[in-house]
Design an enzyme around this catalytic site. Structure first.
Site, short mmCIF file in Angstrom:
data_model
loop_
_atom_site.label_atom_id
_atom_site.label_comp_id
_atom_site.label_asym_id
_atom_site.label_seq_id
_atom_site.Cartn_x
_atom_site.Cartn_y
_atom_site.Cartn_z
N SER A 127 -41.50 39.39 48.42
CA SER A 127 -40.66 40.50 48.46
C SER A 127 -41.00 41.66 47.37
CB SER A 127 -39.35 39.97 48.28
OG SER A 127 -38.51 40.99 47.89
N TYR A 152 -32.40 35.36 42.53
CA TYR A 152 -33.12 35.27 44.08
C TYR A 152 -34.60 35.88 43.85
CZ TYR A 152 -35.00 36.94 48.10
OH TYR A 152 -35.85 37.38 49.31
N LYS A 156 -38.69 34.21 43.61
CA LYS A 156 -39.97 34.85 44.46
C LYS A 156 -41.03 34.99 43.57
CE LYS A 156 -38.29 35.09 48.42
NZ LYS A 156 -38.66 33.86 49.62
P1 NAD Z 1 -32.81 34.12 57.26
O1 NAD Z 1 -31.70 33.48 56.31
O2 NAD Z 1 -32.50 34.87 58.46
O3 NAD Z 1 -34.13 33.00 57.59
C1 NAD Z 1 -34.34 31.88 56.79
C2 NAD Z 1 -34.09 30.78 57.54
O4 NAD Z 1 -34.29 29.58 56.62
C3 NAD Z 1 -32.64 30.46 57.98
O5 NAD Z 1 -32.77 30.05 59.39
C4 NAD Z 1 -32.18 29.33 57.20
O6 NAD Z 1 -31.26 28.46 57.99
C5 NAD Z 1 -33.23 28.59 56.87
N1 NAD Z 1 -33.29 27.77 55.52
C6 NAD Z 1 -32.75 28.12 54.17
N2 NAD Z 1 -32.92 27.05 53.61
C7 NAD Z 1 -33.57 26.08 54.02
C8 NAD Z 1 -33.82 24.59 53.80
N3 NAD Z 1 -33.79 24.17 52.71
N4 NAD Z 1 -34.57 24.05 54.89
C9 NAD Z 1 -34.82 24.40 55.92
N5 NAD Z 1 -34.26 25.61 56.32
C10 NAD Z 1 -33.86 26.56 55.67
O7 NAD Z 1 -33.79 35.06 56.35
P2 NAD Z 1 -34.99 36.08 56.57
O8 NAD Z 1 -34.50 37.49 56.44
O9 NAD Z 1 -35.42 35.72 57.93
O10 NAD Z 1 -35.87 35.97 55.59
C11 NAD Z 1 -37.02 34.90 55.49
C12 NAD Z 1 -37.94 35.16 54.36
O11 NAD Z 1 -38.38 36.16 54.11
C13 NAD Z 1 -37.08 34.41 52.94
O12 NAD Z 1 -37.77 33.69 52.33
C14 NAD Z 1 -36.65 35.69 52.33
O13 NAD Z 1 -36.37 35.37 50.99
C15 NAD Z 1 -37.88 36.59 52.58
N6 NAD Z 1 -37.62 37.98 52.46
C16 NAD Z 1 -36.60 38.57 53.31
C17 NAD Z 1 -36.39 39.91 53.37
C18 NAD Z 1 -35.32 40.64 54.09
O14 NAD Z 1 -34.95 41.64 53.67
N7 NAD Z 1 -34.83 39.93 55.21
C19 NAD Z 1 -37.14 40.73 52.36
C20 NAD Z 1 -38.07 40.14 51.67
C21 NAD Z 1 -38.46 38.72 51.63
C1 WQD Z 2 -30.92 49.36 51.04
C2 WQD Z 2 -30.34 50.70 50.49
C3 WQD Z 2 -28.39 50.22 49.02
C4 WQD Z 2 -25.55 48.54 51.87
C5 WQD Z 2 -32.31 43.79 49.44
C6 WQD Z 2 -32.95 42.91 48.53
C7 WQD Z 2 -34.38 42.86 48.35
C8 WQD Z 2 -35.10 42.42 49.70
C9 WQD Z 2 -34.30 43.13 50.91
C10 WQD Z 2 -35.39 40.07 50.08
C11 WQD Z 2 -29.87 50.57 49.02
C12 WQD Z 2 -27.93 50.98 50.19
C13 WQD Z 2 -26.58 49.20 51.06
C14 WQD Z 2 -24.49 49.35 52.24
C15 WQD Z 2 -25.61 51.08 51.06
N1 WQD Z 2 -34.54 40.95 50.24
N2 WQD Z 2 -26.85 50.50 50.92
N3 WQD Z 2 -24.74 50.68 51.73
O1 WQD Z 2 -31.08 46.24 48.22
O2 WQD Z 2 -33.35 47.24 49.16
O3 WQD Z 2 -32.97 45.03 49.25
O4 WQD Z 2 -32.80 43.31 50.66
O5 WQD Z 2 -36.22 39.86 49.38
O6 WQD Z 2 -34.93 41.74 47.58
O7 WQD Z 2 -32.41 42.97 47.19
O8 WQD Z 2 -31.74 46.27 50.65
O9 WQD Z 2 -30.16 46.78 52.81
O10 WQD Z 2 -29.22 45.89 50.71
O11 WQD Z 2 -30.07 48.36 50.71
O12 WQD Z 2 -25.67 52.37 50.78
O13 WQD Z 2 -23.56 48.85 52.60
O14 WQD Z 2 -29.22 50.68 51.12
O15 WQD Z 2 -27.82 50.75 47.79
O16 WQD Z 2 -30.21 51.83 48.56
P1 WQD Z 2 -32.25 46.29 49.12
P2 WQD Z 2 -30.24 46.54 51.15
#
Ligand code: NAD
Ligand code: WQD
Length: 340
Positions: A127, A152, A156
């Site tokens: 991330s 969290y 990562k």
């Molecule tokens: P998500 O929660 O939709 O998907 C994760 C999946 O993993 C879920 O289906 C959950 O049931 C499963 N899971 C969790 N722990 C598990 C375990 N111990 N064993 C088996 N299954 C398990 O999340 P996502 O948004 O699809 O994110 C996927 C990956 O990308 C994660 O590693 C997350 O940290 C990373 N990521 C997400 C974002 C974002 O904004 N969505 C941003 C950066 C990184």
């Molecule tokens: C985006 C912008 C908020 C909600 C998070 C994790 C990051 C990554 C992605 C996993 C920000 C603003 C939000 C609301 C708002 N995940 N906001 N009102 O914080 O950039 O990233 O998700 O790795 O690690 O921190 O994403 O969608 O929460 O926020 O004004 O109700 O929207 O302040 O500026 P963020 P977000």
């Protein structure tokens, strides 16, 4: 049995979109998910889009025995794409041990099993949170890793170190660490998308739920940042673009084209958009008026971050293609489908 790609967390948001792209490019997929944050019905959506229902195993990646049995059962898992993790930043502050256990134990189990079974390649979901507030924008992969702002985020950073150290120590697999910026949107078919449980913490699901009348009002967290309109800036990337990058990164390793055993790529569009620009664009493309108000800053928010995606553009030959307009429309179509 034909060689397969194991996708952990494959019924989740990014995982499900990646499974679609993998199957559409000819890969055979096995999903493992414990369904802690997703639903088995996603498999039906994937089958509708691709014509193929992936193999599915309900298991927990922290359960070494169950995962060992899964690797043994399928015999020839040539690569792992590891999405499974807990991802709610706020919850991680309240329950740090749950996050460290889930995210780190899952990864360690997988790496041990990849060595045991001779799996060739790993794609890992990292991330942009590892950069904190970067000193230079756009941020590239050589930027320093800043102290994590949440457990969290720390998982990562530690995960990246675990992968790096295991490869340094001679592990046979290759790895591609992908640092996602802000993934949003849904598959254009509206068969799969993001399914947040409870009150959404992320901006776009909150926007679409407010537009659908499920939430009264969107709170914009702060308009006093040092940005042109005072609201925070992020790099929002269409989840399908993001999913496609996984297939390219995977094929690069499997085809023996990676330059190093470990490569790291930013996955973003290279464009920063403010919260208020997102609100304005959403209203313009959907024609739906959004009820919103400006409130105070959300603790822990980074002021502004967007990617330098040049490495992924040049080395992977991958570029984020979708416009933010299309991306927001896809999120809205998906919201309308699930709330109807
Ligand atoms: P998500 O929660 O939709 O998907 C994760 C999946 O993993 C879920 O289906 C959950 O049931 C499963 N899971 C969790 N722990 C598990 C375990 N111990 N064993 C088996 N299954 C398990 O999340 P996502 O948004 O699809 O994110 C996927 C990956 O990308 C994660 O590693 C997350 O940290 C990373 N990521 C997400 C974002 C974002 O904004 N969505 C941003 C950066 C990184
Ligand atoms: C985006 C912008 C908020 C909600 C998070 C994790 C990051 C990554 C992605 C996993 C920000 C603003 C939000 C609301 C708002 N995940 N906001 N009102 O914080 O950039 O990233 O998700 O790795 O690690 O921190 O994403 O969608 O929460 O926020 O004004 O109700 O929207 O302040 O500026 P963020 P977000």
């Amino acid at each position: 049995m034909a060689a397969s790609i194991l996708v952990t967390g494959g019924t989740g948001y990014i995982g499900s979109h990646t499974v679609v792209e993998l199957q559409q490019s000819g890969h055979r997929v096995i999903i493992v998910d414990n369904l802690s944050n997703s639903n088995k019905s996603v498999l039906g959506g994937i089958a509708k889009i691709t014509g193929t229902r992936p193999d599915f195993e309900q298991a927990d990646c922290t359960d070494f025995k169950a995962m060992d049995a899964l690797f043994a059962k399928y015999g020839d898992i040539k690569a792992v794409i590891h999405f499974a993790a807990s991802k709610a930043v706020g919850e991680s502050v309240e329950k740090p041990l749950l996050y460290y256990r889930n995210n780190l134990t899952s990864l360690i189990n997988l790496l041990e099993l990849m060595s045991k079974y001779g799996t060739e390649a790993l794609v890992f979901s990292s991330s942009c949170t590892v950069y904190g507030q970067p000193d230079v924008l756009p941020v590239n992969e050589d930027a320093p890793i800043k102290p994590a702002l949440s457990p969290y985020g720390n998982t990562k950073q530690i995960s990246e170190e675990i992968i790096t150290d295991s490869i340094k120590a001679g592990a046979r697999y290759k790895a591609s660490i992908l640092r996602y910026f802000n993934p949003i949107g849904a598959h254009p078919s509206a068969e799969i998308g993001e399914l947040p449980l409870g009150v959404p913490q992320n901006l776009i699901p909150y926007v679409t739920q407010t537009a659908a009348g499920l939430r009264e009002m969107l709170s914009v967290f702060g308009n006093d940042y040092n940005t042109p309109d005072g609201s925070c800036i992020r790099d929002y990337i269409h989840v399908v673009d993001l999913a496609k990058a996984h297939v390219v990164a995977l094929d690069r390793m499997l085809d023996g084209k990676s330059a190093d055993k470990l490569e790291i790529f930013n996955l973003g569009t290279g464009k920063g958009l403010s919260v208020l620009e997102i609100v304005e664009t959403f209203q313009r493309v959907t024609g739906v008026k959004l009820n919103y108000r400006i409130v105070g800053r959300r603790p822990g928010d980074i002021e502004q971050v967007w990617a330098d995606p040049e490495k992924a553009n040049k080395v992977l030959g991958w570029t984020a293609r979708e416009t933010v307009e299309e991306t927001l429309l896809s999120a809205w179509r998906w919201q309308q489908k699930i709330s109807s």
